[in-house]
Design a protein around this motif. Structure first.
Motif, PDB file in Angstrom:
ATOM      1  N   SER A  32       0.336  -0.871   0.173  1.00 56.78           N
ATOM      2  CA  SER A  32      -0.100   0.073   0.022  1.00 56.78           C
ATOM      3  C   SER A  32       0.521   1.357   0.020  1.00 56.78           C
ATOM      4  O   SER A  32       1.988   1.089   0.383  1.00 56.78           O
ATOM      5  CB  SER A  32      -1.264   0.263   1.430  1.00 56.78           C
ATOM      6  N   VAL A  33       0.517   2.515  -0.671  1.00 59.52           N
ATOM      7  CA  VAL A  33       0.931   3.867  -0.808  1.00 59.52           C
ATOM      8  C   VAL A  33       1.563   4.329   0.813  1.00 59.52           C
ATOM      9  O   VAL A  33       2.776   4.632   0.677  1.00 59.52           O
ATOM     10  CB  VAL A  33       0.463   4.569  -1.830  1.00 59.52           C
ATOM     11  N   ASP A  34       0.511   4.314   1.190  1.00 58.38           N
ATOM     12  CA  ASP A  34       0.166   4.408   2.477  1.00 58.38           C
ATOM     13  C   ASP A  34       0.731   3.939   4.249  1.00 58.38           C
ATOM     14  O   ASP A  34       0.768   4.658   5.209  1.00 58.38           O
ATOM     15  CB  ASP A  34      -1.091   5.347   3.250  1.00 58.38           C
ATOM     16  N   THR A  35       0.621   2.577   4.108  1.00 61.66           N
ATOM     17  CA  THR A  35       0.803   1.894   4.826  1.00 61.66           C
ATOM     18  C   THR A  35       1.544   0.613   4.918  1.00 61.66           C
ATOM     19  O   THR A  35       2.042  -0.082   3.738  1.00 61.66           O
ATOM     20  CB  THR A  35      -0.467   0.891   5.926  1.00 61.66           C
ATOM     21  N   VAL A  36       2.718  -0.183   5.672  1.00 62.86           N
ATOM     22  CA  VAL A  36       3.352  -1.565   5.395  1.00 62.86           C
ATOM     23  C   VAL A  36       3.336  -2.726   6.195  1.00 62.86           C
ATOM     24  O   VAL A  36       3.034  -1.972   7.538  1.00 62.86           O
ATOM     25  CB  VAL A  36       5.271  -0.738   5.487  1.00 62.86           C
ATOM     26  N   ALA A  37       2.650  -3.421   6.272  1.00 61.80           N
ATOM     27  CA  ALA A  37       2.378  -4.778   6.308  1.00 61.80           C
ATOM     28  C   ALA A  37       3.221  -5.131   6.701  1.00 61.80           C
ATOM     29  O   ALA A  37       4.137  -5.403   7.702  1.00 61.80           O
ATOM     30  CB  ALA A  37       1.790  -6.007   5.296  1.00 61.80           C
ATOM     31  N   ASN A  38       2.868  -5.581   8.313  1.00 62.01           N
ATOM     32  CA  ASN A  38       3.862  -6.444   8.820  1.00 62.01           C
ATOM     33  C   ASN A  38       4.337  -7.506   8.326  1.00 62.01           C
ATOM     34  O   ASN A  38       6.314  -7.737   8.888  1.00 62.01           O
ATOM     35  CB  ASN A  38       3.365  -6.819  10.418  1.00 62.01           C
ATOM     36  N   ASP A  39       3.991  -8.498   8.106  1.00 66.08           N
ATOM     37  CA  ASP A  39       4.795  -9.804   6.928  1.00 66.08           C
ATOM     38  C   ASP A  39       5.808  -8.833   6.001  1.00 66.08           C
ATOM     39  O   ASP A  39       6.548  -9.554   5.877  1.00 66.08           O
ATOM     40  CB  ASP A  39       3.870 -10.363   5.585  1.00 66.08           C
ATOM     41  N   VAL A  40       5.248  -7.523   5.412  1.00 64.87           N
ATOM     42  CA  VAL A  40       6.178  -6.615   4.617  1.00 64.87           C
ATOM     43  C   VAL A  40       7.533  -6.339   5.302  1.00 64.87           C
ATOM     44  O   VAL A  40       8.647  -6.000   4.940  1.00 64.87           O
ATOM     45  CB  VAL A  40       5.301  -6.346   3.424  1.00 64.87           C
ATOM     46  N   ARG A  41       7.508  -5.871   5.967  1.00 69.12           N
ATOM     47  CA  ARG A  41       8.095  -5.392   7.384  1.00 69.12           C
ATOM     48  C   ARG A  41       9.224  -6.219   7.565  1.00 69.12           C
ATOM     49  O   ARG A  41      10.705  -6.389   7.619  1.00 69.12           O
ATOM     50  CB  ARG A  41       7.660  -4.015   8.361  1.00 69.12           C
ATOM     51  N   ASP A  42       8.896  -7.803   7.518  1.00 67.54           N
ATOM     52  CA  ASP A  42       9.374  -8.911   7.777  1.00 67.54           C
ATOM     53  C   ASP A  42      10.235  -9.684   7.225  1.00 67.54           C
ATOM     54  O   ASP A  42      11.335  -9.867   7.812  1.00 67.54           O
ATOM     55  CB  ASP A  42       8.112  -9.502   9.361  1.00 67.54           C
ATOM     56  N   GLU A  43       9.562  -9.318   5.754  1.00 70.37           N
ATOM     57  CA  GLU A  43      10.354  -9.750   5.129  1.00 70.37           C
ATOM     58  C   GLU A  43      11.745  -8.595   4.663  1.00 70.37           C
ATOM     59  O   GLU A  43      13.056  -9.519   3.832  1.00 70.37           O
ATOM     60  CB  GLU A  43       9.983 -10.258   3.969  1.00 70.37           C
ATOM     61  N   ILE A  44      11.580  -7.586   4.460  1.00 68.81           N
ATOM     62  CA  ILE A  44      12.401  -6.479   4.639  1.00 68.81           C
ATOM     63  C   ILE A  44      14.029  -7.452   5.545  1.00 68.81           C
ATOM     64  O   ILE A  44      14.888  -6.762   5.284  1.00 68.81           O
ATOM     65  CB  ILE A  44      11.897  -5.061   4.661  1.00 68.81           C
ATOM     66  N   ILE A  45      13.318  -7.000   6.295  1.00 71.77           N
ATOM     67  CA  ILE A  45      14.283  -7.018   8.208  1.00 71.77           C
ATOM     68  C   ILE A  45      15.514  -8.435   7.849  1.00 71.77           C
ATOM     69  O   ILE A  45      16.457  -8.343   8.058  1.00 71.77           O
ATOM     70  CB  ILE A  45      13.594  -6.799   9.669  1.00 71.77           C
ATOM     71  N   ALA A  46      14.290  -9.148   8.038  1.00 68.86           N
ATOM     72  CA  ALA A  46      14.665 -11.133   7.063  1.00 68.86           C
ATOM     73  C   ALA A  46      15.669 -10.979   5.988  1.00 68.86           C
ATOM     74  O   ALA A  46      17.273 -11.513   6.425  1.00 68.86           O
ATOM     75  CB  ALA A  46      14.235 -12.036   6.908  1.00 68.86           C
ATOM     76  N   ALA A  47      15.159 -10.145   5.093  1.00 68.49           N
ATOM     77  CA  ALA A  47      16.726  -9.891   4.170  1.00 68.49           C
ATOM     78  C   ALA A  47      17.802  -9.557   4.443  1.00 68.49           C
ATOM     79  O   ALA A  47      19.053  -9.092   3.296  1.00 68.49           O
ATOM     80  CB  ALA A  47      15.356 -10.224   2.869  1.00 68.49           C
ATOM     81  N   SER A  48      17.783  -8.135   4.597  1.00 63.94           N
ATOM     82  CA  SER A  48      18.327  -6.953   5.020  1.00 63.94           C
ATOM     83  C   SER A  48      19.606  -7.214   6.020  1.00 63.94           C
ATOM     84  O   SER A  48      21.117  -7.366   6.081  1.00 63.94           O
ATOM     85  CB  SER A  48      17.937  -5.849   6.071  1.00 63.94           C
ATOM     86  N   LYS A  49      18.743  -8.753   7.077  1.00 68.29           N
ATOM     87  CA  LYS A  49      20.273  -9.464   7.677  1.00 68.29           C
ATOM     88  C   LYS A  49      20.494 -10.858   6.868  1.00 68.29           C
ATOM     89  O   LYS A  49      21.822 -10.029   7.578  1.00 68.29           O
ATOM     90  CB  LYS A  49      19.338  -9.981   9.005  1.00 68.29           C
ATOM     91  N   ARG A  50      20.485 -11.284   5.931  1.00 72.43           N
ATOM     92  CA  ARG A  50      21.154 -11.619   5.483  1.00 72.43           C
ATOM     93  C   ARG A  50      21.573 -11.036   4.366  1.00 72.43           C
ATOM     94  O   ARG A  50      23.577 -11.500   4.784  1.00 72.43           O
ATOM     95  CB  ARG A  50      20.102 -12.816   4.875  1.00 72.43           C
ATOM     96  N   GLN A  51      22.219 -10.009   4.019  1.00 71.67           N
ATOM     97  CA  GLN A  51      22.751  -9.099   2.881  1.00 71.67           C
ATOM     98  C   GLN A  51      23.878  -8.688   4.240  1.00 71.67           C
ATOM     99  O   GLN A  51      25.085  -7.955   4.192  1.00 71.67           O
ATOM    100  CB  GLN A  51      21.938  -8.636   2.531  1.00 71.67           C
ATOM    101  N   GLY A  52      23.779  -7.935   5.631  1.00 72.68           N
ATOM    102  CA  GLY A  52      24.369  -7.532   6.093  1.00 72.68           C
ATOM    103  C   GLY A  52      24.346  -6.309   6.072  1.00 72.68           C
ATOM    104  O   GLY A  52      24.916  -5.250   7.566  1.00 72.68           O
ATOM    105  N   PHE A  53      22.864  -5.684   5.631  1.00 71.88           N
ATOM    106  CA  PHE A  53      22.628  -3.759   5.703  1.00 71.88           C
ATOM    107  C   PHE A  53      22.224  -4.067   7.393  1.00 71.88           C
ATOM    108  O   PHE A  53      22.632  -2.768   7.754  1.00 71.88           O
ATOM    109  CB  PHE A  53      22.174  -3.896   4.878  1.00 71.88           C
TER     110      PHE A  53
END
Length: 379
Positions: A32-53
């Motif tokens: 959504s343009v206005d809100t970020v769903a929790n599952d999307v947020r969690d997916e980004i965090i998990a991917a970021s951890k894997r990549q080290g960012f």
């Protein structure tokens, strides 16, 4: 300068660009343009951890791999140039003002923040209607805090607010300022109102009615509140500057595509000399802003005093962003004024940058004082 980054840094940038294209952009299309769903947020965090960012903003003692100021500046500019709210979740939480916390303060606030279990907010500004700055009176092993704070960003979702308080002894004697961690659930803490600013950030106004705060919740020492509150302001202003230049990069690319696209007149707008002049001005300003940004980042990483330089960079980069977005609206035309258009949103965001983390004209006054009264600052 951006082109003088080391080979190692350029390799990290390439990895970050791949993260944007492979993780952020696909999720951005689904969100959504206005809100970020929790599952999307969690997916980004998990991917970021894997990549080290995720760990680049976290101290080693918490399992982080902290990056230097130049690398963080490069990455923050890149995240901003993606023009996606999803980039807010790439970096993990940093210690912020709690970085030197010990004992109970560390166990109850810093450690949970670093684990992602608690969220803090920052209470610095009183509303214009406040009768006096927020104050606290010592009472045994507690501080009784009364007063108001406004523009507490993220306060509605925060578990605690790090608050600048004027401390008095039991007889009303002045002891100086202190930063206190105050639980939002504590008795006497009242959210007076919630509101949003034009760029979309959510804020609250808080009233403290004789809130009893343990003396162990003092962040640092009594008498050192204001220096403690402002100790990281240079890095924060550099972060705002990187956000501004990243926004400019995105806008320049958007305008370029618009100028090269077919036009109803039969001739692309980019073939008109007057349009090319304005587009050239945009590129010139962004080039200068990015040069200032990376020069200041190098100065900050060297450990030199950068108070005046980070202020100058914040002023220049945010004002360039304002002019670049304004000209983009002019070149794209009336459709950019329609609510919901990407440039309409960028216009509101760019305007806010000149006020956050120090209003630009106040920073100008401090710059002049630094030079004329203290002999500080570089050109």
């Amino acid at each position: 300068m951006p082109e003088h980054l080391s080979d190692e840094m350029l390799s990290r940038r390439k990895s970050a660009e791949a993260f944007i294209s492979e993780v952020i952009e696909p999720l951005n299309k689904e969100s959504s343009v206005d809100t970020v769903a929790n599952d999307v947020r969690d997916e980004i965090i998990a991917a970021s951890k894997r990549q080290g960012f995720y760990y680049k903003t976290q101290p080693a003692e918490f399992g982080g791999h902290p990056a230097g100021i130049i690398e963080l500046t490069m990455l923050r500019e890149l995240w901003s140039s993606a023009n996606s709210p999803l980039t807010d979740y790439i970096f993990g939480p940093g210690p912020g003002i709690l970085h030197a916390a010990k004992g109970d303060l560390k166990r109850q606030y810093l450690d949970p923040v670093m684990r992602g279990e608690k969220r803090g907010a920052f209470g610095f500004t009183e509303p214009d209607t406040a009768s006096r700055p927020t104050w606290g009176r010592l009472d045994g092993q507690s501080v009784l805090v009364s007063g108001q704070k406004s523009y507490v960003t993220g306060g509605a979702e925060a578990d605690f607010v790090s608050t600048l308080v004027n401390i008095e002894d039991s007889n009303g004697g002045k002891l100086g300022t202190a930063m206190l961690a105050i639980d939002m659930a504590a008795e006497g803490v009242v959210i007076e109102r919630e509101f949003a600013s034009m760029e979309g950030s959510g804020h609250v106004s808080i009233i403290f009615n004789a809130v009893r705060v343990p003396i162990t919740n003092v962040i640092g020492e009594i008498g050192q509140g204001l220096p403690r509150a402002l100790e990281n302001i240079g890095n924060i202003r550099l972060m705002v500057s990187a956000r501004a230049t990243g926004m400019c990069i995105w806008v320049i690319d958007l305008v370029r595509q618009h100028l090269l696209a077919p036009h109803r007149t039969g001739t692309p707008l980019g073939e008109r000399e007057a349009v090319r002049l304005r587009y050239a001005d945009m590129r010139i300003e962004v080039y200068a802003a990015r040069s200032a940004l990376y020069r200041t980042a190098r100065l900050a990483e060297s450990g030199e005093n950068d108070v005046n330089e980070t202020s100058a960079t914040k002023i220049f980069c945010t004002e360039v962003a304002g002019r670049v977005v304004d000209m983009a609206v002019q070149l794209v035309g009336g459709q950019a004024l329609v609510r919901g258009h990407v440039l309409e949103k960028a216009y509101r965001q760019a305007r806010s940058l000149r006020l956050i983390e120090g209003a630009n004209d106040l920073l100008r006054i401090n710059l002049a004082k630094g030079s004329l009264d203290l002999g500080k600052g570089e050109l």
